[in-house]
Design an enzyme around this catalytic site. Structure first.
Site, PDB file in Angstrom:
ATOM      1  N   CYS A 152      12.011  -5.284  -4.281  1.00 31.26           N
ATOM      2  CA  CYS A 152      11.505  -4.302  -3.303  1.00 31.26           C
ATOM      3  C   CYS A 152      11.355  -4.890  -1.913  1.00 31.26           C
ATOM      4  O   CYS A 152      11.607  -4.225  -0.916  1.00 31.26           O
ATOM      5  CB  CYS A 152      10.139  -3.785  -3.731  1.00 31.26           C
ATOM      6  N   LEU A 202       0.785  -1.235   0.000  1.00 33.42           N
ATOM      7  CA  LEU A 202       0.000   0.000   0.000  1.00 33.42           C
ATOM      8  C   LEU A 202       0.817   1.285   0.000  1.00 33.42           C
ATOM      9  O   LEU A 202       0.282   2.356  -0.258  1.00 33.42           O
ATOM     10  CB  LEU A 202      -0.990   0.004   1.180  1.00 33.42           C
ATOM     11  N   CYS A 258      21.563 -13.270   7.363  1.00 33.69           N
ATOM     12  CA  CYS A 258      22.364 -12.084   7.681  1.00 33.69           C
ATOM     13  C   CYS A 258      21.448 -11.093   8.425  1.00 33.69           C
ATOM     14  O   CYS A 258      20.536 -11.534   9.118  1.00 33.69           O
ATOM     15  CB  CYS A 258      22.955 -11.482   6.408  1.00 33.69           C
TER      16      CYS A 258
HETATM   17  N1  LIG Z   1       4.395 -12.652 -15.248  1.00 38.45           N
HETATM   18  C1  LIG Z   1       3.711 -11.654 -14.683  1.00 38.45           C
HETATM   19  N2  LIG Z   1       2.526 -11.271 -15.205  1.00 38.45           N
HETATM   20  C2  LIG Z   1       1.807 -10.280 -14.633  1.00 38.45           C
HETATM   21  N3  LIG Z   1       2.188  -9.622 -13.518  1.00 38.45           N
HETATM   22  C3  LIG Z   1       3.359  -9.976 -12.962  1.00 38.45           C
HETATM   23  C4  LIG Z   1       4.182 -11.001 -13.504  1.00 38.45           C
HETATM   24  N4  LIG Z   1       5.278 -11.117 -12.726  1.00 38.45           N
HETATM   25  C5  LIG Z   1       5.145 -10.201 -11.733  1.00 38.45           C
HETATM   26  N5  LIG Z   1       3.999  -9.527 -11.861  1.00 38.45           N
HETATM   27  C6  LIG Z   1       3.449  -8.496 -10.973  1.00 38.45           C
HETATM   28  O1  LIG Z   1       4.228  -7.318 -11.055  1.00 38.45           O
HETATM   29  C7  LIG Z   1       3.968  -6.551  -9.880  1.00 38.45           C
HETATM   30  C8  LIG Z   1       5.248  -5.912  -9.427  1.00 38.45           C
HETATM   31  O2  LIG Z   1       4.947  -5.059  -8.373  1.00 38.45           O
HETATM   32  P1  LIG Z   1       6.000  -4.597  -7.292  1.00 38.45           P
HETATM   33  O3  LIG Z   1       7.328  -4.486  -7.931  1.00 38.45           O
HETATM   34  O4  LIG Z   1       5.473  -3.350  -6.661  1.00 38.45           O
HETATM   35  O5  LIG Z   1       6.108  -5.797  -6.259  1.00 38.45           O
HETATM   36  P2  LIG Z   1       5.090  -6.720  -5.440  1.00 38.45           P
HETATM   37  O6  LIG Z   1       5.346  -8.125  -5.860  1.00 38.45           O
HETATM   38  O7  LIG Z   1       3.684  -6.226  -5.535  1.00 38.45           O
HETATM   39  O8  LIG Z   1       5.554  -6.461  -3.951  1.00 38.45           O
HETATM   40  P3  LIG Z   1       6.783  -7.030  -3.096  1.00 38.45           P
HETATM   41  O9  LIG Z   1       7.955  -7.205  -4.060  1.00 38.45           O
HETATM   42  O10 LIG Z   1       7.013  -5.979  -2.077  1.00 38.45           O
HETATM   43  O11 LIG Z   1       6.306  -8.323  -2.531  1.00 38.45           O
HETATM   44  C9  LIG Z   1       3.374  -7.496  -8.846  1.00 38.45           C
HETATM   45  O12 LIG Z   1       2.028  -7.159  -8.601  1.00 38.45           O
HETATM   46  C10 LIG Z   1       3.507  -8.861  -9.493  1.00 38.45           C
HETATM   47  O13 LIG Z   1       2.485  -9.761  -9.138  1.00 38.45           O
END
Ligand SMILES: Nc1ncnc2c1ncn2[C@@H]1O[C@H](COP(=O)(O)OP(=O)(O)OP(=O)(O)O)[C@@H](O)[C@H]1O
Length: 362
Positions: free
Chosen positions: A181, A63, A322
């Site tokens: 992240c 969020l 770590c």
């Molecule tokens: N193959 C894919 N197709 C569609 N969406 C994807 C794919 N791989 C990753 N994603 C999406 O891309 C987004 C990337 O968002 P972000 O970098 O903010 O990280 P997050 O996965 O939401 O959070 P965190 O890394 O903190 O757990 C995520 O919602 C993830 O599910």
């Protein structure tokens, strides 16, 4: 028309540009930190059709940056929640929901429908897969990536002579080489800026306004306000591992190319460990606190790890940790390569993780 009045009066955009936006179909891959602001501004600008693809669910930790979601969305599909947000505000936008991850199997059925794709995903496997699909189907790809306070963006594959992701990163990095992240942290406004820049580049491409980031990468560091560009030269050499046909693409296993390290949570690691067949190794320097006094835990700083790890038998599972889980990840990648075995893990979040037994002792 009133809704778009302020941009229609832009001399380069006008009614014609607005009509182009209305007719445009943009696919946003990933409704995360980058995808959310991109989707929001594309819809606000009047893009007629937006496809939102993401197989993930909203978590509280999203969020700070995934601005289409609130507490009431936790646990919901990101793609569906983002679509609801947009449809409620901009009913003139057609939103197509793909509440699944894009893969080699499903992308050939989805991508051809769209004019351009925005990459808001966070894994190397997906980034290379999306890139290669965009080349195969002849679709421009707006690339964006962020790390802590910095980010980069480019427009790939706009036609003959235009560079793509493989020109920027010819070699697929091991996933453990670069933290995401959840390990490195991210200031929420950073993906806000880069997702918005991605939407801008898509809007410019659709309407033909201004200069595009073709064969260029734009970098920005929020800490010192530096914005700068580098030139990107397309090369045949960089393209040699890219599937040349749809047939080869469909058989490509992108996850194999991106060597994955099994990250493991503290609870799972502690449950699956047993003193005879596993060992926890604290790879921090001796002066890092708090320490974990436990018979199952050894202290071997990162620099000495390779030589000492030879001491453990092949059957012994090794759990490296770590302070925050950032060093243990590349350490696990290296050790897996050196010892040529897979039962070596990086414990997520390190001693600072709320589930860590060290944290709980304090
Ligand atoms: N193959 C894919 N197709 C569609 N969406 C994807 C794919 N791989 C990753 N994603 C999406 O891309 C987004 C990337 O968002 P972000 O970098 O903010 O990280 P997050 O996965 O939401 O959070 P965190 O890394 O903190 O757990 C995520 O919602 C993830 O599910």
């Amino acid at each position: 028309m009133e809704r778009f009045e302020r941009q229609i009066i832009l001399p380069e955009l006008g009614r014609e540009g607005q009509q182009k936006l209305k007719m445009a179909k943009v696919l946003v891959a990933g409704a995360g930190g980058l995808g959310c602001p991109a989707i929001l501004y594309l819809a606000a600008a009047g893009v007629g059709t937006i496809g939102i693809a993401d197989g993930d669910q909203v978590e509280a930790s999203n969020l700070n940056r995934q601005v289409l979601f609130g507490f009431n969305n936790i646990g919901s599909s990101k793609a569906a929640a983002a679509a609801k947000f947009i449809s409620e505000r901009y009913p003139d936008t057609q939103v197509n929901v793909y509440d699944r991850f894009l893969t080699v199997e499903n992308i050939p059925k989805i991508l051809p429908f769209y004019d351009i794709v925005i990459d808001g995903t966070d894994s190397f496997a997906t980034r290379y897969m999306l890139n290669d699909a965009s080349v195969l189907f002849g679709k421009p790809l707006v690339y964006g990536a962020i790390y802590r306070y910095e980010g980069q963006i480019a427009l790939f594959n706009t036609g003959k002579g235009s560079a793509n992701y493989r020109d920027l990163f010819p070699k697929i990095p091991d996933s453990g080489e670069i933290a995401n992240c959840s390990e490195a942290g991210v200031l929420g406004v950073l993906p806000g800026i880069f997702g918005t820049l991605q939407a801008t580049e898509a809007i410019k491409w659709i309407t033909g306004i201004g200069e595009l980031l073709i064969n260029k990468v734009l970098f920005c560091n929020l800490k010192n306000h530096s914005f700068y560009e580098i030139d990107l030269v397309p090369s045949n050499e960089a393209q040699k591992n890219r599937p040349a046909t749809l047939e080869v693409f469909l058989k490509t296993d992108y996850s194999v190319n991106c060597q994955t390290v099994s990250d493991i949570g503290w609870n799972e690691a502690l449950e699956s460990s047993n003193p005879k067949s596993s060992v926890f190794i604290d790879i921090r320097e001796p002066d890092e606190i708090p320490r974990w006094s436990n018979s199952q835990c050894l202290e071997i700083p990162y620099g000495e790890l390779e030589e000492k790890a030879e001491l453990f038998s092949e059957e012994t599972s090794i759990f490296l940790f770590c302070q925050h889980g950032i060093r243990s990840r590349p350490a696990a990648v290296e050790l897996r390569k050196t010892l040529k075995r897979n039962n070596i893990y990086s414990v997520t979040g390190g001693v600072e993780h709320p589930d860590s037994p060290v944290k709980q002792l304090i």
